[in-house]
Design a protein around this motif. Structure first.
Motif, PDB file in Angstrom:
ATOM      1  N   PHE A 149      46.234  43.202  46.549  1.00  0.00           N
ATOM      2  CA  PHE A 149      44.983  43.648  45.945  1.00  0.00           C
ATOM      3  C   PHE A 149      44.874  43.089  44.527  1.00  0.00           C
ATOM      4  N   ALA A 150      43.647  43.033  44.023  1.00  0.00           N
ATOM      5  CA  ALA A 150      43.410  42.473  42.694  1.00  0.00           C
ATOM      6  C   ALA A 150      42.386  43.308  41.952  1.00  0.00           C
ATOM      7  N   GLU A 151      42.484  43.290  40.634  1.00  0.00           N
ATOM      8  CA  GLU A 151      41.522  43.967  39.772  1.00  0.00           C
ATOM      9  C   GLU A 151      41.130  43.023  38.640  1.00  0.00           C
ATOM     10  N   PRO A 152      39.834  42.952  38.301  1.00  0.00           N
ATOM     11  CA  PRO A 152      39.395  42.078  37.197  1.00  0.00           C
ATOM     12  C   PRO A 152      40.169  42.349  35.913  1.00  0.00           C
ATOM     13  N   PHE A 153      40.485  41.278  35.189  1.00  0.00           N
ATOM     14  CA  PHE A 153      41.235  41.325  33.936  1.00  0.00           C
ATOM     15  C   PHE A 153      42.692  41.763  34.144  1.00  0.00           C
ATOM     16  N   GLY A 154      43.129  41.818  35.415  1.00  0.00           N
ATOM     17  CA  GLY A 154      44.497  42.229  35.714  1.00  0.00           C
ATOM     18  C   GLY A 154      45.157  41.286  36.694  1.00  0.00           C
TER      19      GLY A 154
ATOM     20  N   ASN B 277      46.740  40.033  40.538  1.00  0.00           N
ATOM     21  CA  ASN B 277      46.264  39.991  41.914  1.00  0.00           C
ATOM     22  C   ASN B 277      47.398  40.246  42.897  1.00  0.00           C
ATOM     23  N   ASN B 278      48.401  41.012  42.447  1.00  0.00           N
ATOM     24  CA  ASN B 278      49.526  41.383  43.308  1.00  0.00           C
ATOM     25  C   ASN B 278      49.747  42.892  43.290  1.00  0.00           C
ATOM     26  N   ILE B 279      48.662  43.630  43.390  1.00  0.00           N
ATOM     27  CA  ILE B 279      48.734  45.092  43.368  1.00  0.00           C
ATOM     28  C   ILE B 279      48.952  45.622  44.785  1.00  0.00           C
ATOM     29  N   HIS B 280      49.928  46.523  44.931  1.00  0.00           N
ATOM     30  CA  HIS B 280      50.136  47.215  46.197  1.00  0.00           C
ATOM     31  C   HIS B 280      49.258  48.470  46.207  1.00  0.00           C
ATOM     32  N   LYS B 281      48.567  48.703  47.319  1.00  0.00           N
ATOM     33  CA  LYS B 281      47.748  49.917  47.421  1.00  0.00           C
ATOM     34  C   LYS B 281      47.944  50.578  48.784  1.00  0.00           C
ATOM     35  N   ASN B 282      48.072  51.901  48.759  1.00  0.00           N
ATOM     36  CA  ASN B 282      47.980  52.740  49.947  1.00  0.00           C
ATOM     37  C   ASN B 282      46.602  53.384  49.937  1.00  0.00           C
ATOM     38  N   ILE B 283      45.883  53.269  51.048  1.00  0.00           N
ATOM     39  CA  ILE B 283      44.514  53.769  51.108  1.00  0.00           C
ATOM     40  C   ILE B 283      44.365  54.706  52.311  1.00  0.00           C
ATOM     41  N   PHE B 284      43.911  55.901  52.050  1.00  0.00           N
ATOM     42  CA  PHE B 284      43.602  56.868  53.103  1.00  0.00           C
ATOM     43  C   PHE B 284      42.085  57.040  53.154  1.00  0.00           C
TER      44      PHE B 284
ATOM     45  N   GLN C 229      40.509  41.208  53.534  1.00  0.00           N
ATOM     46  CA  GLN C 229      39.385  41.356  52.608  1.00  0.00           C
ATOM     47  C   GLN C 229      39.307  40.148  51.679  1.00  0.00           C
ATOM     48  N   TYR C 230      38.117  39.592  51.610  1.00  0.00           N
ATOM     49  CA  TYR C 230      37.805  38.464  50.724  1.00  0.00           C
ATOM     50  C   TYR C 230      36.778  38.967  49.732  1.00  0.00           C
ATOM     51  N   TRP C 231      37.169  39.066  48.460  1.00  0.00           N
ATOM     52  CA  TRP C 231      36.287  39.672  47.453  1.00  0.00           C
ATOM     53  C   TRP C 231      36.215  38.739  46.248  1.00  0.00           C
ATOM     54  N   LYS C 232      35.117  37.999  46.154  1.00  0.00           N
ATOM     55  CA  LYS C 232      34.916  37.016  45.094  1.00  0.00           C
ATOM     56  C   LYS C 232      33.995  37.591  44.021  1.00  0.00           C
ATOM     57  N   ASN C 233      34.386  37.398  42.762  1.00  0.00           N
ATOM     58  CA  ASN C 233      33.642  37.946  41.619  1.00  0.00           C
ATOM     59  C   ASN C 233      33.515  39.464  41.739  1.00  0.00           C
ATOM     60  N   LYS C 234      34.655  40.111  41.892  1.00  0.00           N
ATOM     61  CA  LYS C 234      34.728  41.546  42.144  1.00  0.00           C
ATOM     62  C   LYS C 234      33.982  42.336  41.063  1.00  0.00           C
ATOM     63  N   PHE C 235      33.110  43.228  41.510  1.00  0.00           N
ATOM     64  CA  PHE C 235      32.283  44.075  40.642  1.00  0.00           C
ATOM     65  C   PHE C 235      31.360  43.264  39.736  1.00  0.00           C
ATOM     66  N   GLY C 236      31.081  42.005  40.126  1.00  0.00           N
ATOM     67  CA  GLY C 236      30.194  41.166  39.330  1.00  0.00           C
ATOM     68  C   GLY C 236      30.873  40.432  38.200  1.00  0.00           C
ATOM     69  N   ASN C 237      32.224  40.469  38.143  1.00  0.00           N
ATOM     70  CA  ASN C 237      32.982  39.747  37.127  1.00  0.00           C
ATOM     71  C   ASN C 237      33.344  38.362  37.644  1.00  0.00           C
ATOM     72  N   SER C 238      32.950  37.313  36.943  1.00  0.00           N
ATOM     73  CA  SER C 238      33.246  35.954  37.378  1.00  0.00           C
ATOM     74  C   SER C 238      34.743  35.670  37.261  1.00  0.00           C
TER      75      SER C 238
ATOM     76  N   ALA D  18      37.693  37.484  33.282  1.00  0.00           N
ATOM     77  CA  ALA D  18      38.262  38.378  34.302  1.00  0.00           C
ATOM     78  C   ALA D  18      39.388  37.717  35.078  1.00  0.00           C
ATOM     79  N   GLY D  19      39.393  36.369  35.159  1.00  0.00           N
ATOM     80  CA  GLY D  19      40.486  35.618  35.749  1.00  0.00           C
ATOM     81  C   GLY D  19      40.677  35.846  37.235  1.00  0.00           C
ATOM     82  N   ASP D  20      41.887  35.527  37.715  1.00  0.00           N
ATOM     83  CA  ASP D  20      42.192  35.606  39.145  1.00  0.00           C
ATOM     84  C   ASP D  20      42.070  37.017  39.699  1.00  0.00           C
ATOM     85  N   GLY D  21      42.169  38.021  38.826  1.00  0.00           N
ATOM     86  CA  GLY D  21      42.044  39.398  39.289  1.00  0.00           C
ATOM     87  C   GLY D  21      40.666  39.727  39.821  1.00  0.00           C
TER      88      GLY D  21
END
Length: 285
Positions: free
Chosen positions: A38-43, A45-52, A254-263, A268-271
């Motif tokens: 998982f990835a987050e803008p400005f952070g 792109n190797n985040i582990h997430k558990n999602i319920f 999941q393919y998420w480009k420009n997440k939340f509108g951040n280029s 925001a970088g690779d996140g």
């Protein structure tokens, strides 16, 4: 955050209870998925997430309801506070109601082999997250027309107008931003569940959102068009015990480009460009 998650879950269960009582048919499921990219803008792109997740779909005399709440738990690569080893937590709620125009008007709006029906869709997104850098509090209303295509399973495509706002808090700087409304902007969105003709109970499911830029963000920067495609191949394991449509497992991407509108080409970088494989399981009741 934990109290907000409990409130979101309690409200979700109340909505599901009322919707189920009024429905002609319904399908409710609880699910789990996990990924390590998982990835987050400005952070990172190797985040582990558990999602319920808790999902409810139902139909009544004049249309359908879709409701989903995700509870997302990150590892320390998406920290809850500056320097923390505890990962952020997020609750994300989506509701959509689609009014069936054939049922409302009494007219036959189908075109056999191409279009099954037409509808009008409206709803909202709501989230809260306790991460160190942004602390999202998204609120969004949506509305627009829907085309229901005549395919095995279903394929619904909508053109929706979005009215979105946020009121983030940056714990690194201590700056809390007053609620800010972005420019109204369109989204072309599709949702589908289609059986795969391979002689096994496998379905191709998912959604795709193509979102236009929403003007300036709350910090004065220009937003970018956003693409979010989430695809799943799900196997109906319940058929092995003669209980079809009860328990599914599969793979998700999941393919998420420009997440939340951040280029992703900017600060925001690779996140801001997530490419995330996941495993997924669902129990339906």
């Amino acid at each position: 955050m934990q109290s907000l998650s409990r409130i979101a879950l309690a409200a979700s269960l109340a909505v599901l209870s009322m919707a189920s009582q009024a429905a002609d048919w319904s399908d409710t499921s609880i699910g789990y998925r996990y990924g390590s990219k998982f990835a987050e803008p400005f952070g990172t792109n190797n985040i582990h997430k558990n999602i319920f997740n808790l999902t409810h779909v139902s139909g009544y005399s004049y249309g359908t309801n879709f409701f989903n709440v995700d509870l997302l738990m990150s590892d320390k690569n998406d920290p809850a506070s500056p320097g923390s080893n505890n990962g952020a937590q997020e609750a994300y709620v989506v509701y959509r109601h689609t009014l069936d125009l054939s049922k409302v008007t009494g007219a036959n709006l189908s075109y056999p082999g191409v279009v099954r029906n037409l509808g009008l869709t409206a709803g909202f997104d709501w989230n809260v997250k306790d991460d160190a850098g942004y602390n999202s509090k998204k609120r969004m209303l949506v509305a627009g027309p829907t085309v229901m295509f005549d395919v095995p399973g279903f394929l619904n495509v909508s053109l929706l107008q979005l009215w979105e706002s946020n009121a983030p808090t940056n714990e690194y700087t201590g700056v809390a931003t007053p609620r800010y409304s972005y420019d109204a902007h369109p989204m072309l969105t599709a949702a589908w569940s289609i059986p795969v003709p391979v002689g096994l109970p496998i379905s191709f499911e998912g959604f795709a959102n193509f979102i236009a830029g929403k003007g300036k963000n709350e910090f004065g920067g220009q937003t970018a068009p956003e693409t979010n495609i989430d695809m799943q191949l799900m196997y109906d394991v319940g058929t092995l015990w003669n209980t079809p449509k009860k328990f599914k497992v599969g793979f998700e991407y999941q393919y998420w480009k420009n997440k939340f509108g951040n280029s992703y080409k900017g600060a925001a970088g690779d996140g801001a460009f997530a490419k995330t494989p996941m495993i997924r399981a669902e129990y339906h009741f």
